[in-house]
Every structure is written in C-alpha cells, then in structure tokens.
Design a protein around this motif. Structure first.
Motif, PDB file in Angstrom:
ATOM      1  N   LEU A 295      -6.674   5.304   2.821  1.00 31.89           N
ATOM      2  CA  LEU A 295      -5.266   4.939   2.693  1.00 31.89           C
ATOM      3  C   LEU A 295      -4.621   5.066   4.062  1.00 31.89           C
TER       4      LEU A 295
ATOM      5  N   ASP B  80       0.835  -1.204   0.000  1.00 30.04           N
ATOM      6  CA  ASP B  80       0.000   0.000   0.000  1.00 30.04           C
ATOM      7  C   ASP B  80       0.864   1.246   0.000  1.00 30.04           C
TER       8      ASP B  80
ATOM      9  N   LYS C 260       4.865   1.652  -5.946  1.00 28.39           N
ATOM     10  CA  LYS C 260       4.231   0.364  -5.620  1.00 28.39           C
ATOM     11  C   LYS C 260       4.092  -0.562  -6.817  1.00 28.39           C
TER      12      LYS C 260
ATOM     13  N   ARG D 268      -4.404   0.837  -1.718  1.00 24.32           N
ATOM     14  CA  ARG D 268      -4.379   1.803  -0.610  1.00 24.32           C
ATOM     15  C   ARG D 268      -4.792   1.139   0.704  1.00 24.32           C
ATOM     16  N   ASP D 269      -5.642   0.113   0.575  1.00 23.10           N
ATOM     17  CA  ASP D 269      -6.263  -0.486   1.764  1.00 23.10           C
ATOM     18  C   ASP D 269      -6.058  -2.005   1.788  1.00 23.10           C
TER      19      ASP D 269
ATOM     20  N   TYR E  13       4.278  -0.727   3.412  1.00 23.97           N
ATOM     21  CA  TYR E  13       3.700   0.585   3.139  1.00 23.97           C
ATOM     22  C   TYR E  13       4.792   1.388   2.452  1.00 23.97           C
TER      23      TYR E  13
ATOM     24  N   ASP F  25      -1.433  -4.475  -5.026  1.00 27.24           N
ATOM     25  CA  ASP F  25      -1.059  -3.120  -4.619  1.00 27.24           C
ATOM     26  C   ASP F  25      -2.286  -2.226  -4.627  1.00 27.24           C
TER      27      ASP F  25
END
Ligand code: DC
Length: 220
Positions: A192, A10, A17, A130-131, A145, A128
């Motif tokens: 995110l 993320d 990413k 955000r969450d 991260y 890949d």
C-alpha cells in the motif's frame, strides 16, 4: 468513440474508498471494481480448505485454478467463489485479517492483478484497493490516495459492524486496523502506497459529499 476514464482509488482500510468509489461509479456511469473483495474471497477459500493464509506452498495448490468470479447485478458487484455468492461472507471480521495476510503472497497478487487488469481493460472504470495507482493501473488518468486517522477509521468500522449486528470491541478493532495497515504497507511486493502522481485526500473531517465533490473537481 467516447474517451475511456480510469480512476484509481487507494488507501488504508476504513478510509472511505469503497463508499466514494460506488458513488463515483453511479455519478459517472462507469464500472466499479472493489479489488479488496477478490483478496477476501481468496482468503475465504484458504480458510475453507484449512490452509494457513501465510503458507505460500499451501496457497499455491489452489491459487492458479481458483474459481473466483465477479458479476454485476443491478449495478452492484457480487463476488462468487466456487459458484457461490460470497458477497456477505467475505465481510465477516475473521476474513478481513485473513485477506490482509494472504494478500502479502506474491502468487496471490500476480493472479489478482491479472484478473483486475482484464476486468478493467477497454472500459471506463473506478478501481479501489491498495496498489491500483502504483501497480495495477499505473497509467490511470486519475489517481487518489484516500486516508483518515486510525481513530476515525476504527470508529467508522465499529459503527458499520454494530449496524450489522456484530458485537465488537472498539480497542480490539482499532488494533486490528493498525495491524492490517502495517501488513499492507510493509509487504515486499506491491505494498500500500501513494502513487507519486496521486492526489491525497484526508477524509477524517469531511463528509462523503465533500469528498465526492473534491474528487469530481479534478475529473471534470
Ligand atoms: O479493501 P479491503 O479492506 O476489503 O481489502 C481487504 C484486504 O485485501 C486488505 O487488508 C489488503 C488486501 N488488498 C490488497 O492487498 N490490494 C488491493 N488492491 C485490495 C486489497
């Protein structure tokens, strides 16, 4: 039976990413799912229908029946919308902001997360987004991260878009990235954020090889 590996990557846009995820999937020979492409395709659908990307009622008219498909051709992910390969179209700059906007709507996230979990189930994979570590795959064995300063990220995006022939203004691009960061971090549902058990890597002054080696040092 071989043990399955699940990797969650993320971080904000432009942190590197997707480049890292692609290399990891090749090195480890596991599936790669770029979840941002799914939000981008959903945004493209809304744009095509002329529906505002913040209009939850409008988006609800199509989201549950969206004809969105992910296929792998020679190992590369292709995103299909209504049967059309939109892998290039969804990278257009106007789709980026629309994707960030539409991804704040809960019905959109519920639909995408459901599809992502199905694609990831029963197979070794790297996702890949955000969450991923915090919401989609909270039990992923490896969580990272990936960050970088906003200037470095804007500079990377600027060079990438220039190479593709887009005429972009650096400051406008940087502002857009800051706006997307704000949207992605401040939405109510599954924003995110770094999962508590994720390893944070700041890639601002690292080469891709250095980042890959660092990630692999945790996996091996
Ligand atoms: O990674 P990307 O820039 O292609 O993603 C496009 C947008 O989609 C991004 O601004 C936020 C959203 N997104 C999300 O909310 N959750 C994800 N797992 C992946 C992307």
């Amino acid at each position: 039976m071989e043990k399955l590996i699940t990797i969650a990557l993320d971080g904000p846009s432009g942190s590197g990413k997707s480049t890292i995820a692609k290399k990891l999937s090749n090195t480890l020979n596991i599936l790669y799912l770029d979840t941002g492409a799914m939000y981008r395709a959903t945004a493209l659908k809304a744009l095509k229908l002329g529906i505002d990307t913040f209009d939850e009622t409008g988006v609800n008219t199509f989201i549950n029946n969206i004809d969105l498909d992910i296929k792998y051709i020679d190992g590369a992910q292709h995103t299909y919308l209504d049967g059309e390969d939109v892998s290039d179209k969804i990278r257009e700059p106007q789709v980026s902001m629309a994707a960030s906007n539409i991804s704040s709507l809960k019905p959109v996230r519920l639909k995408m997360v459901d599809m992502q979990r199905k694609i990831a189930s029963g197979t070794s994979c790297v996702l890949d987004g955000r969450d991923i570590g915090s919401y989609v795959l909270p039990n992923a064995e490896y969580k990272f991260y990936i960050t970088a300063s906003v200037d470095v990220r804007a500079d990377r995006r600027f060079k990438e878009l220039k190479l593709k022939g887009h005429n972009v203004d650096f400051n406008a691009l940087k502002e857009e990235i800051e706006q997307r960061d704000y949207n992605d971090k401040n939405r109510d549902f599954a924003p995110l954020k770094k999962a508590d058990d994720a390893v944070e890597i700041d890639t601002s002054y690292m080469t891709i090889e250095q980042v890959i080696n660092k990630v692999l040092s945790y996996i091996k």
